[in-house]
Scaffold this active site. Structure first.
Site, mmCIF file in Angstrom:
data_model
loop_
_atom_site.group_PDB
_atom_site.id
_atom_site.type_symbol
_atom_site.label_atom_id
_atom_site.label_comp_id
_atom_site.label_asym_id
_atom_site.label_seq_id
_atom_site.Cartn_x
_atom_site.Cartn_y
_atom_site.Cartn_z
ATOM 1 C CE1 TYR A 186 49.245 -7.069 30.565
ATOM 2 C CE2 TYR A 186 50.388 -8.188 28.782
ATOM 3 C CZ TYR A 186 50.244 -7.094 29.606
ATOM 4 O OH TYR A 186 51.099 -6.032 29.483
ATOM 5 C CG ASP A 199 52.134 -13.065 38.551
ATOM 6 O OD1 ASP A 199 52.395 -13.971 39.366
ATOM 7 O OD2 ASP A 199 51.378 -13.217 37.577
ATOM 8 C CG ASP A 200 53.803 -8.380 36.831
ATOM 9 O OD1 ASP A 200 53.811 -9.507 36.290
ATOM 10 O OD2 ASP A 200 52.892 -7.557 36.670
ATOM 11 C CG HIS A 218 50.472 -8.178 40.167
ATOM 12 N ND1 HIS A 218 49.123 -8.406 40.286
ATOM 13 C CD2 HIS A 218 50.829 -8.602 38.928
ATOM 14 C CE1 HIS A 218 48.661 -8.937 39.147
ATOM 15 N NE2 HIS A 218 49.680 -9.068 38.315
HETATM 16 ZN ZN LIG Z 1 52.308 -10.166 35.035
#
Ligand SMILES: [Zn+2]
Length: 275
Positions: free
Chosen positions: A153, A61-62, A207
């Site tokens: 989240y 993610d991200d 991440h």
């Molecule tokens: Zn995230």
């Protein structure tokens, strides 16, 4: 006769009221605990997938991050592993070439919002804008619209799940393995947590913006492979879904076999900063 008519009139009004009430009622079925008891929306939200085989989905993610995502892509290529990236729209706009490469190399790209806000506390209009802008950025980078969405989240209301699924067609993807790598506990801890918790059908959260996560991956991949796990994208994992073993309480009819939902509760922002 007029009493008869009155009775009929009352009945008609009652039916109408019940009919009206039918629409908003599901909005009250908000909590994860209720979802567990009543899988009324099978196939739209996944924490994990029930599969017959050692298949798992690694999710990152991200990103994309200019340096770390490229490094991870090299590593995934060396291991012949397909992963799923839940990307931030802002970052896609900045590095579309990295997202294009990931898609070209067989990885799946999912929508993770434009700027990582908390959907659970936002207006529908703001959420819609976050998703649409990111959807467009992914389409621009890869030529394809995403079919998966992960809320930042893991924060999303039951009502949002429904309208987002209806409007964008997304499956909403959470996770069942969380190494809390965003706390930067060090590569050894990230690896140990993933190895301890991963089971067949797991969706592993990480991440690709933390150096320690990328550092943990070579040995994590080695050890998962040694345990016999096979890596697929989230959509592939969902397509492999099989019915869960027979359950003491009968499943409502009309639940497709492929639409299994994890019993683990939806992470909330108060309990998890992951995603
Ligand atoms: Zn995230």
């Amino acid at each position: 006769m007029s009493a008869y008519r009155l009775l009929f009139f009352c009945f008609a009004i009652l039916s109408f009221t019940v009919g009206l009430g039918a629409e908003p009622t599901p909005a009250k079925r908000g909590t994860a605990r209720e979802t567990r008891a009543m899988p009324e929306e099978p196939g739209t939200t996944f924490n994990s997938v029930h599969v017959d085989g050692p298949y798992i989905a690694m999710t990152f993610d991200d990103g994309p991050s200019a340096t770390l995502t490229s490094k991870l892509l090299d590593l995934l290529a060396a291991h012949h592993i397909k992963a799923t990236f839940f990307v931030i729209g802002e970052n896609v706009a900045e590095h579309p070439e990295i997202v294009a490469r990931a898609a070209r190399e067989g990885h799946e790209i999912g929508n993770h919002s434009w700027s990582h806000p908390n959907f659970g506390k936002m207006s529908d209009e703001s959420v819609r804008r976050q998703l649409q802008q990111t959807d467009d950025a992914i389409k621009n980078a890869t030529g394809k619209r995403p079919t998966l969405m992960r809320p930042p989240y893991g924060s999303i209301t039951a009502r949002e799940k429904r309208w987002i699924h209806d409007e964008f067609g997304y499956d909403i993807i959470l996770w069942d393995v969380d190494p809390y790598d965003w706390k930067r506990p060090g590569p050894a801890v990230v690896r140990a947590r993933i190895l301890k918790e991963t089971r067949p059908g797991s969706i592993v959260l990480s991440h690709d913006i933390h150096p320690g996560t990328i550092e943990a991956m070579p040995s994590t991949f080695d050890e998962l492979e040694a345990k016999g796990f096979k890596f697929v994208t989230v959509s592939e994992l969902i397509r492999m879904a099989t019915a869960r073993p027979s359950h003491p309480s009968p499943q409502p009819s009309g639940v497709p076999a492929s639409a299994t939902e994890s019993p683990s509760p939806t992470p909330s922002p108060s309990s998890s900063q992951g995603g």
